[in-house]
Design a protein around this motif. Sequence first.
Motif, PDB file in Angstrom:
ATOM      1  N   GLY A 197      47.372  17.387  29.646  1.00  0.00           N
ATOM      2  CA  GLY A 197      48.723  17.554  30.564  1.00  0.00           C
ATOM      3  C   GLY A 197      49.068  19.084  30.511  1.00  0.00           C
ATOM      4  O   GLY A 197      49.529  19.554  31.547  1.00  0.00           O
ATOM      5  N   THR A 198      49.135  19.695  29.378  1.00  0.00           N
ATOM      6  CA  THR A 198      49.514  21.313  29.257  1.00  0.00           C
ATOM      7  C   THR A 198      48.692  22.064  30.105  1.00  0.00           C
ATOM      8  O   THR A 198      49.044  22.950  30.702  1.00  0.00           O
ATOM      9  CB  THR A 198      49.302  21.683  27.759  1.00  0.00           C
ATOM     10  N   ALA A 199      47.278  21.538  30.382  1.00  0.00           N
ATOM     11  CA  ALA A 199      46.419  22.319  30.826  1.00  0.00           C
ATOM     12  C   ALA A 199      46.315  21.990  32.452  1.00  0.00           C
ATOM     13  O   ALA A 199      45.418  22.345  33.164  1.00  0.00           O
ATOM     14  CB  ALA A 199      44.979  22.418  30.418  1.00  0.00           C
ATOM     15  N   ARG A 200      47.325  20.940  32.800  1.00  0.00           N
ATOM     16  CA  ARG A 200      47.320  20.583  34.223  1.00  0.00           C
ATOM     17  C   ARG A 200      46.325  19.791  34.883  1.00  0.00           C
ATOM     18  O   ARG A 200      45.930  19.742  36.009  1.00  0.00           O
ATOM     19  CB  ARG A 200      48.067  21.627  35.161  1.00  0.00           C
ATOM     20  N   GLY A 201      45.927  19.246  33.801  1.00  0.00           N
ATOM     21  CA  GLY A 201      44.555  18.381  34.209  1.00  0.00           C
ATOM     22  C   GLY A 201      43.347  18.936  34.005  1.00  0.00           C
ATOM     23  O   GLY A 201      42.277  18.437  34.333  1.00  0.00           O
ATOM     24  N   GLU A 202      43.088  20.131  33.773  1.00  0.00           N
ATOM     25  CA  GLU A 202      42.044  21.105  33.864  1.00  0.00           C
ATOM     26  C   GLU A 202      41.897  21.891  32.424  1.00  0.00           C
ATOM     27  O   GLU A 202      41.880  22.991  32.382  1.00  0.00           O
ATOM     28  CB  GLU A 202      41.712  21.926  34.900  1.00  0.00           C
ATOM     29  N   PRO A 203      41.391  20.983  31.275  1.00  0.00           N
ATOM     30  CA  PRO A 203      41.351  21.752  30.087  1.00  0.00           C
ATOM     31  C   PRO A 203      39.892  22.538  30.287  1.00  0.00           C
ATOM     32  O   PRO A 203      38.940  22.231  31.160  1.00  0.00           O
ATOM     33  CB  PRO A 203      40.970  20.578  29.046  1.00  0.00           C
ATOM     34  N   PRO A 204      39.563  23.467  29.346  1.00  0.00           N
ATOM     35  CA  PRO A 204      38.378  24.214  29.208  1.00  0.00           C
ATOM     36  C   PRO A 204      37.144  23.261  29.013  1.00  0.00           C
ATOM     37  O   PRO A 204      37.081  22.376  28.141  1.00  0.00           O
ATOM     38  CB  PRO A 204      38.558  25.237  28.125  1.00  0.00           C
ATOM     39  N   SER A 205      36.104  23.571  29.753  1.00  0.00           N
ATOM     40  CA  SER A 205      35.080  22.900  29.835  1.00  0.00           C
ATOM     41  C   SER A 205      34.310  23.184  28.535  1.00  0.00           C
ATOM     42  O   SER A 205      33.252  22.171  28.174  1.00  0.00           O
ATOM     43  CB  SER A 205      33.957  23.140  30.746  1.00  0.00           C
ATOM     44  N   ASN A 206      34.224  24.030  27.536  1.00  0.00           N
ATOM     45  CA  ASN A 206      33.939  24.241  26.368  1.00  0.00           C
ATOM     46  C   ASN A 206      34.772  24.908  25.319  1.00  0.00           C
ATOM     47  O   ASN A 206      35.645  25.395  25.968  1.00  0.00           O
ATOM     48  CB  ASN A 206      32.374  24.956  26.386  1.00  0.00           C
ATOM     49  N   GLY A 207      34.414  24.883  24.060  1.00  0.00           N
ATOM     50  CA  GLY A 207      35.318  25.510  23.106  1.00  0.00           C
ATOM     51  C   GLY A 207      36.116  24.784  22.689  1.00  0.00           C
ATOM     52  O   GLY A 207      36.443  23.541  23.144  1.00  0.00           O
ATOM     53  N   PRO A 208      37.047  24.906  21.717  1.00  0.00           N
ATOM     54  CA  PRO A 208      38.213  24.107  20.939  1.00  0.00           C
ATOM     55  C   PRO A 208      39.095  23.712  22.184  1.00  0.00           C
ATOM     56  O   PRO A 208      39.397  24.396  22.985  1.00  0.00           O
ATOM     57  CB  PRO A 208      38.831  24.857  19.948  1.00  0.00           C
ATOM     58  N   LEU A 209      39.785  22.621  21.852  1.00  0.00           N
ATOM     59  CA  LEU A 209      40.893  22.012  22.790  1.00  0.00           C
ATOM     60  C   LEU A 209      42.211  22.345  21.985  1.00  0.00           C
ATOM     61  O   LEU A 209      42.070  21.853  20.750  1.00  0.00           O
ATOM     62  CB  LEU A 209      40.622  20.605  23.268  1.00  0.00           C
ATOM     63  N   ARG A 210      43.018  23.038  22.498  1.00  0.00           N
ATOM     64  CA  ARG A 210      44.340  23.199  21.824  1.00  0.00           C
ATOM     65  C   ARG A 210      45.214  22.383  21.541  1.00  0.00           C
ATOM     66  O   ARG A 210      45.531  21.413  22.615  1.00  0.00           O
ATOM     67  CB  ARG A 210      44.781  24.622  22.315  1.00  0.00           C
ATOM     68  N   ALA A 211      45.969  21.966  20.363  1.00  0.00           N
ATOM     69  CA  ALA A 211      46.912  20.964  20.196  1.00  0.00           C
ATOM     70  C   ALA A 211      48.190  21.436  20.676  1.00  0.00           C
ATOM     71  O   ALA A 211      48.496  22.551  20.871  1.00  0.00           O
ATOM     72  CB  ALA A 211      47.209  20.665  18.597  1.00  0.00           C
ATOM     73  N   GLY A 212      49.012  20.467  21.386  1.00  0.00           N
ATOM     74  CA  GLY A 212      50.257  20.763  21.679  1.00  0.00           C
ATOM     75  C   GLY A 212      51.269  20.698  20.870  1.00  0.00           C
ATOM     76  O   GLY A 212      51.255  20.200  19.915  1.00  0.00           O
ATOM     77  N   VAL A 213      52.633  20.980  21.405  1.00  0.00           N
ATOM     78  CA  VAL A 213      53.865  20.878  20.443  1.00  0.00           C
ATOM     79  C   VAL A 213      54.115  19.352  19.893  1.00  0.00           C
ATOM     80  O   VAL A 213      54.376  18.988  19.087  1.00  0.00           O
ATOM     81  CB  VAL A 213      54.750  21.583  20.777  1.00  0.00           C
ATOM     82  N   SER A 214      53.860  18.505  21.094  1.00  0.00           N
ATOM     83  CA  SER A 214      54.114  17.247  20.917  1.00  0.00           C
ATOM     84  C   SER A 214      53.150  16.482  19.763  1.00  0.00           C
ATOM     85  O   SER A 214      53.631  15.583  19.054  1.00  0.00           O
ATOM     86  CB  SER A 214      53.996  16.164  21.915  1.00  0.00           C
ATOM     87  N   THR A 215      51.828  17.016  19.712  1.00  0.00           N
ATOM     88  CA  THR A 215      50.609  16.629  18.554  1.00  0.00           C
ATOM     89  C   THR A 215      51.362  17.232  17.439  1.00  0.00           C
ATOM     90  O   THR A 215      51.101  16.386  16.463  1.00  0.00           O
ATOM     91  CB  THR A 215      49.554  17.255  19.086  1.00  0.00           C
ATOM     92  N   GLN A 216      51.635  18.399  17.395  1.00  0.00           N
ATOM     93  CA  GLN A 216      52.206  18.870  15.890  1.00  0.00           C
ATOM     94  C   GLN A 216      53.174  17.884  15.424  1.00  0.00           C
ATOM     95  O   GLN A 216      53.074  17.810  14.154  1.00  0.00           O
ATOM     96  CB  GLN A 216      52.640  20.423  16.192  1.00  0.00           C
ATOM     97  N   LEU A 217      54.206  17.781  16.318  1.00  0.00           N
ATOM     98  CA  LEU A 217      55.247  16.867  15.714  1.00  0.00           C
ATOM     99  C   LEU A 217      55.015  15.429  15.428  1.00  0.00           C
ATOM    100  O   LEU A 217      55.424  14.866  14.458  1.00  0.00           O
ATOM    101  CB  LEU A 217      56.349  16.996  16.698  1.00  0.00           C
ATOM    102  N   ALA A 218      54.207  14.920  16.167  1.00  0.00           N
ATOM    103  CA  ALA A 218      53.601  13.548  16.081  1.00  0.00           C
ATOM    104  C   ALA A 218      52.853  13.336  14.774  1.00  0.00           C
ATOM    105  O   ALA A 218      52.832  12.601  13.824  1.00  0.00           O
ATOM    106  CB  ALA A 218      52.829  13.198  17.112  1.00  0.00           C
ATOM    107  N   CYS A 219      52.251  14.541  14.256  1.00  0.00           N
ATOM    108  CA  CYS A 219      51.398  14.627  13.033  1.00  0.00           C
ATOM    109  C   CYS A 219      52.405  14.676  11.731  1.00  0.00           C
ATOM    110  O   CYS A 219      52.267  13.834  10.744  1.00  0.00           O
ATOM    111  CB  CYS A 219      50.733  15.901  12.969  1.00  0.00           C
TER     112      CYS A 219
END
Length: 367
Positions: A32-54
């Motif tokens: 969602g943060t990437a507007r539907g187009e996350p990078p096709s390779n490499g690490p996927l970055r966590a967002g702030v909602s994920t940090q807080l959910a952890c």
Amino acid sequence: MADEMEQRRKLRGLESRLRGMMFGLALGDTVGTARGEPPSNGPLRAGVSTQLACFTVEGIIRAMVRMEHKGICHPPSVVLHAYCRWAALQGVEAERMRSRWASGTGAEWPDGWLAGVPVLAERRGSAPATVAALSRIDERHERTATRSRGCHALTRALPISAIGEEGAALASETAALTHGDAAARSATVRATALLHHCLTGSSEGAHRSVTADRSVRETLRTGIAALPPPGRDDERDHLMKVFRYAVEQPADTGLLVRLAPDATAPSALHGGLYAAVSFPGRADFRNALRFAAGAPDGDSVACVTGAVLGAVHGIEALPVDLVSRHELSWVLDTLARDLLLQILDSPSGSEYVEGWDPHWWSRYPGW
């Protein structure tokens, strides 16, 4: 023997769905943060909602540990402490936080293993109401909440869905720690209740010869019907209307925008439900997140969409290339497994019973 096998199967199914919920939440946040187009390779970055959910998960576990060992606990305060550890790692009023929580103890703070994860100390987006409320923390910490209706009250609370019926009260009180708006609290309670039904009410369908779309839709339909009676806003009826829209007019971008027009908790719930029901198939997870990301606040909507689909389908249905590349993959998996372990088996024991894991208390100190 047959009963033991059935019990083992149910336990593995619950574990799969809990892990799926955590990863679905995180992948939705990322896509969602990437507007539907996350990078096709490499690490996927966590967002702030994920940090807080952890930190929500860690707070829940620590509250359970405290209750086992002390016999008394106020879980929202323990979860608040978890959010304060996140804030301190982020550099938000770190000294005030340390003074509030560690003054005079001589102990290292923030404590617990989660505070040692470097990614959780990195700024990954804005959570203005949460930060504003935590910035006012002091020795009393009452009435810190803003009047916000923002989505983070809901997205960070989604893991509360794992703990059962008492989760409704905790979801409401946890939202109220930072978000004072009644609609934000109501949406958070209903989201966690619906997600709990997905975690616990979908196992039978998953092992019968039903199609995946029917499994998702039937689980969500019965989950909405089972929600507590609506309050003044008739929210349960509105959720059923959103469900019908998704069945009769699926994947309509204009309708998604109307259902989820902003970055509020109700929008995250309505948009996430609409996207999940529009794309119920196990193979549609990626498309569901991409569609949800098209909402005005795509990260919160996709966060809910991913959590719902992950909870119904289980971890095995999530795309391996996305799961394996998420930078918090190990953290998310560990938290999901540890939460289930604490719910079922209390590894640290209790005040009167010695635990079988001598390191559990240091990993999840009960305060």
